[in-house]
Every structure is written in C-alpha cells, then in structure tokens.
Design a protein around this motif. Structure first.
Motif, PDB file in Angstrom:
ATOM      1  N   LEU A 197       0.836  -1.207   0.000  1.00 33.18           N
ATOM      2  CA  LEU A 197       0.000   0.000   0.000  1.00 33.18           C
ATOM      3  C   LEU A 197       0.871   1.258   0.000  1.00 33.18           C
ATOM      4  O   LEU A 197       0.581   2.217  -0.728  1.00 33.18           O
ATOM      5  CB  LEU A 197      -0.937  -0.003   1.212  1.00 33.18           C
ATOM      6  CG  LEU A 197      -1.899   1.159   1.346  1.00 33.18           C
ATOM      7  CD1 LEU A 197      -2.835   1.230   0.141  1.00 33.18           C
ATOM      8  CD2 LEU A 197      -2.709   1.037   2.625  1.00 33.18           C
ATOM      9  N   ILE A 198       1.945   1.251   0.772  1.00 33.43           N
ATOM     10  CA  ILE A 198       2.852   2.401   0.792  1.00 33.43           C
ATOM     11  C   ILE A 198       3.491   2.584  -0.588  1.00 33.43           C
ATOM     12  O   ILE A 198       3.557   3.701  -1.113  1.00 33.43           O
ATOM     13  CB  ILE A 198       3.935   2.225   1.885  1.00 33.43           C
ATOM     14  CG1 ILE A 198       3.301   2.325   3.266  1.00 33.43           C
ATOM     15  CG2 ILE A 198       5.035   3.273   1.730  1.00 33.43           C
ATOM     16  CD1 ILE A 198       4.220   1.929   4.396  1.00 33.43           C
ATOM     17  N   GLN A 199       3.928   1.488  -1.177  1.00 33.26           N
ATOM     18  CA  GLN A 199       4.561   1.552  -2.495  1.00 33.26           C
ATOM     19  C   GLN A 199       3.580   2.099  -3.538  1.00 33.26           C
ATOM     20  O   GLN A 199       3.929   2.962  -4.356  1.00 33.26           O
ATOM     21  CB  GLN A 199       5.060   0.172  -2.897  1.00 33.26           C
ATOM     22  CG  GLN A 199       5.853   0.160  -4.175  1.00 33.26           C
ATOM     23  CD  GLN A 199       6.410  -1.224  -4.486  1.00 33.26           C
ATOM     24  OE1 GLN A 199       5.990  -2.214  -3.917  1.00 33.26           O
ATOM     25  NE2 GLN A 199       7.353  -1.275  -5.402  1.00 33.26           N
ATOM     26  N   GLU A 200       2.361   1.616  -3.504  1.00 32.86           N
ATOM     27  CA  GLU A 200       1.349   2.088  -4.453  1.00 32.86           C
ATOM     28  C   GLU A 200       1.029   3.563  -4.220  1.00 32.86           C
ATOM     29  O   GLU A 200       0.835   4.336  -5.169  1.00 32.86           O
ATOM     30  CB  GLU A 200       0.089   1.233  -4.304  1.00 32.86           C
ATOM     31  CG  GLU A 200      -0.871   1.359  -5.444  1.00 32.86           C
ATOM     32  CD  GLU A 200      -2.018   0.354  -5.367  1.00 32.86           C
ATOM     33  OE1 GLU A 200      -2.990   0.552  -6.109  1.00 32.86           O
ATOM     34  OE2 GLU A 200      -1.939  -0.609  -4.574  1.00 32.86           O
ATOM     35  N   THR A 201       0.991   3.981  -2.952  1.00 28.89           N
ATOM     36  CA  THR A 201       0.717   5.379  -2.611  1.00 28.89           C
ATOM     37  C   THR A 201       1.823   6.288  -3.138  1.00 28.89           C
ATOM     38  O   THR A 201       1.551   7.331  -3.741  1.00 28.89           O
ATOM     39  CB  THR A 201       0.587   5.530  -1.077  1.00 28.89           C
ATOM     40  OG1 THR A 201      -0.469   4.700  -0.619  1.00 28.89           O
ATOM     41  CG2 THR A 201       0.317   6.965  -0.692  1.00 28.89           C
ATOM     42  N   VAL A 202       3.078   5.882  -2.914  1.00 27.61           N
ATOM     43  CA  VAL A 202       4.211   6.688  -3.385  1.00 27.61           C
ATOM     44  C   VAL A 202       4.205   6.778  -4.905  1.00 27.61           C
ATOM     45  O   VAL A 202       4.446   7.851  -5.477  1.00 27.61           O
ATOM     46  CB  VAL A 202       5.538   6.103  -2.847  1.00 27.61           C
ATOM     47  CG1 VAL A 202       6.733   6.756  -3.519  1.00 27.61           C
ATOM     48  CG2 VAL A 202       5.618   6.273  -1.341  1.00 27.61           C
ATOM     49  N   LEU A 203       3.905   5.670  -5.570  1.00 22.73           N
ATOM     50  CA  LEU A 203       3.839   5.673  -7.032  1.00 22.73           C
ATOM     51  C   LEU A 203       2.759   6.631  -7.529  1.00 22.73           C
ATOM     52  O   LEU A 203       2.997   7.439  -8.444  1.00 22.73           O
ATOM     53  CB  LEU A 203       3.576   4.254  -7.555  1.00 22.73           C
ATOM     54  CG  LEU A 203       3.440   4.112  -9.061  1.00 22.73           C
ATOM     55  CD1 LEU A 203       4.773   4.422  -9.741  1.00 22.73           C
ATOM     56  CD2 LEU A 203       2.974   2.720  -9.427  1.00 22.73           C
ATOM     57  N   LYS A 204       1.570   6.566  -6.917  1.00 20.03           N
ATOM     58  CA  LYS A 204       0.482   7.464  -7.333  1.00 20.03           C
ATOM     59  C   LYS A 204       0.834   8.917  -7.044  1.00 20.03           C
ATOM     60  O   LYS A 204       0.538   9.806  -7.846  1.00 20.03           O
ATOM     61  CB  LYS A 204      -0.819   7.087  -6.618  1.00 20.03           C
ATOM     62  CG  LYS A 204      -1.486   5.865  -7.174  1.00 20.03           C
ATOM     63  CD  LYS A 204      -2.796   5.591  -6.474  1.00 20.03           C
ATOM     64  CE  LYS A 204      -3.484   4.373  -7.054  1.00 20.03           C
ATOM     65  NZ  LYS A 204      -4.765   4.114  -6.403  1.00 20.03           N
ATOM     66  N   ALA A 205       1.447   9.158  -5.897  1.00 19.68           N
ATOM     67  CA  ALA A 205       1.813  10.534  -5.544  1.00 19.68           C
ATOM     68  C   ALA A 205       2.836  11.090  -6.519  1.00 19.68           C
ATOM     69  O   ALA A 205       2.705  12.232  -6.977  1.00 19.68           O
ATOM     70  CB  ALA A 205       2.358  10.572  -4.111  1.00 19.68           C
ATOM     71  N   PHE A 206       3.832  10.281  -6.844  1.00 13.46           N
ATOM     72  CA  PHE A 206       4.870  10.765  -7.753  1.00 13.46           C
ATOM     73  C   PHE A 206       4.322  10.972  -9.162  1.00 13.46           C
ATOM     74  O   PHE A 206       4.664  11.941  -9.832  1.00 13.46           O
ATOM     75  CB  PHE A 206       6.064   9.809  -7.771  1.00 13.46           C
ATOM     76  CG  PHE A 206       7.299  10.425  -8.345  1.00 13.46           C
ATOM     77  CD1 PHE A 206       8.034  11.335  -7.605  1.00 13.46           C
ATOM     78  CD2 PHE A 206       7.712  10.134  -9.633  1.00 13.46           C
ATOM     79  CE1 PHE A 206       9.166  11.924  -8.131  1.00 13.46           C
ATOM     80  CE2 PHE A 206       8.840  10.724 -10.177  1.00 13.46           C
ATOM     81  CZ  PHE A 206       9.581  11.627  -9.421  1.00 13.46           C
ATOM     82  N   SER A 207       3.455  10.073  -9.611  1.00 15.44           N
ATOM     83  CA  SER A 207       2.905  10.229 -10.959  1.00 15.44           C
ATOM     84  C   SER A 207       1.884  11.357 -11.046  1.00 15.44           C
ATOM     85  O   SER A 207       1.581  11.842 -12.139  1.00 15.44           O
ATOM     86  CB  SER A 207       2.295   8.914 -11.451  1.00 15.44           C
ATOM     87  OG  SER A 207       1.229   8.533 -10.630  1.00 15.44           O
ATOM     88  N   ASN A 208       1.357  11.800  -9.902  1.00 12.52           N
ATOM     89  CA  ASN A 208       0.397  12.912  -9.889  1.00 12.52           C
ATOM     90  C   ASN A 208       0.961  14.135  -9.167  1.00 12.52           C
ATOM     91  O   ASN A 208       0.212  14.938  -8.612  1.00 12.52           O
ATOM     92  CB  ASN A 208      -0.906  12.474  -9.208  1.00 12.52           C
ATOM     93  CG  ASN A 208      -1.651  11.450 -10.011  1.00 12.52           C
ATOM     94  OD1 ASN A 208      -1.992  11.686 -11.153  1.00 12.52           O
ATOM     95  ND2 ASN A 208      -1.880  10.287  -9.414  1.00 12.52           N
ATOM     96  N   ARG A 209       2.274  14.293  -9.170  1.00 11.91           N
ATOM     97  CA  ARG A 209       2.911  15.374  -8.409  1.00 11.91           C
ATOM     98  C   ARG A 209       2.481  16.761  -8.883  1.00 11.91           C
ATOM     99  O   ARG A 209       2.509  17.709  -8.116  1.00 11.91           O
ATOM    100  CB  ARG A 209       4.421  15.230  -8.413  1.00 11.91           C
ATOM    101  CG  ARG A 209       5.090  15.443  -9.726  1.00 11.91           C
ATOM    102  CD  ARG A 209       6.610  15.247  -9.615  1.00 11.91           C
ATOM    103  NE  ARG A 209       7.239  15.368 -10.899  1.00 11.91           N
ATOM    104  CZ  ARG A 209       7.408  14.373 -11.752  1.00 11.91           C
ATOM    105  NH1 ARG A 209       7.000  13.169 -11.428  1.00 11.91           N
ATOM    106  NH2 ARG A 209       7.979  14.573 -12.923  1.00 11.91           N
TER     107      ARG A 209
END
Length: 167
Positions: free
Chosen positions: A34-46
């Motif tokens: 979940l943390i990995q997916e959250t970081v990925l979404k955050a970075f791709s939607n920065r």
C-alpha cells in the motif's frame, strides 16, 4: 518543486506512513504494498500537489483512497451475479450456516458470570452496558467518575478471566 525535491520529501514521509498503512491492512506485506502504491500514485500525480500545502495529509488521503479502492475491488471479485430471472447479487462468503446452540451456551455462561460479580462492580458495568455514559453513572451512583471507570474495568477483567474459554 522539482521532481527530485518532491521525491526526497515523499521519501522522508514513508516512515510515518507505515503505522497508518498497518492499521488499515493489518498485515505487514500488504502495508508495504500500500505504501509503495501510494508513493507511485503521488509521484505520478505530483503536478496536482499544491506547493505550500500539507504533503503528509495529501499522501495519507491518497493512501486511504487507494486502500478503499483495493478493498472494493476485492469485494467485487468475491461477489458473483446470479443469472437466473431474479437477478440477485449473492456474496459468496455468506454461505455459512452456524449452530445457534453455541451462542446460547455462551450467553448463558455470560449471564451466569455477570450474576457472580460483586454488586459494587456489577451495577456500574450493567449501566454502562445499557448505554449510560460514565458521567451519568457517576451521578446516578453518587461516586467519582474515576471510580466508575475503575469498577467497569475490573468487571470486564473478571468477566474476561472467567470466560476465557470463549476467547
């Protein structure tokens, strides 16, 4: 904020995200996913992040929404559609028959153990069980609120010890 600065700021937040992820998933591996997916979404939607706002709150919101989406997806996978003319949606995990005799025995034991409690503990415990708030019990019994809390705690502890067979 550059991509490098943004990545560094997110990396600093990942340690504080772990307890929240664990609370949501109740499993270490799923929490890490979940943390990995959250970081990925955050970075791709920065580009959607407004600089000067609370990055931690933004990340936690992404994490919560990701968890909810994943949970709903899992529930949908476990649900199948009945294609008969009635068109009922049936959840496949609800096909469990339970024996109510076990519940009857348990309830009888609980009532028996409550009746064995000392009246000093039983009365505040039963009032709390019936929905009274601590301050209402304190007023009704004319005792301090701390005493009410202590007596309810002791009653719960005694019941837990006496009924540990059902744990």
């Amino acid at each position: 904020m550059t991509a490098l600065e943004f990545g560094y700021a997110i990396n600093n937040m990942t340690k504080s995200m772990k307890p929240f992820a664990l609370r949501l998933t109740k499993d270490m591996e799923q929490a890490n996913d979940l943390i990995q997916e959250t970081v990925l979404k955050a970075f791709s939607n920065r580009e959607k992040f407004s600089e000067g706002t609370n990055l931690k709150a933004w990340l936690f919101t992404i994490m919560k929404n990701t968890f909810i989406t994943n949970y709903q997806r899992m529930v949908r996978r476990k649900t199948f559609i009945d294609t008969t003319e009635n068109l009922h949606f049936i959840n496949s995990t609800e096909n469990i028959a339970q024996n109510s005799a076990y519940g009857s025995f348990a309830m009888a034991d609980i009532v028996s153990q409550i009746s064995k409690l000392d009246d000093v503990y039983k009365e505040p415990f039963m009032m709390h069980y019936r929905g009274f708030k601590y301050h209402e019990i304190a007023e009704k019994l004319d005792i301090p609120i701390g005493t009410v809390k202590n007596r309810i705690h002791i009653a719960r502890k005694e019941l837990k010890d006496a009924l540990k067979i059902y744990a």
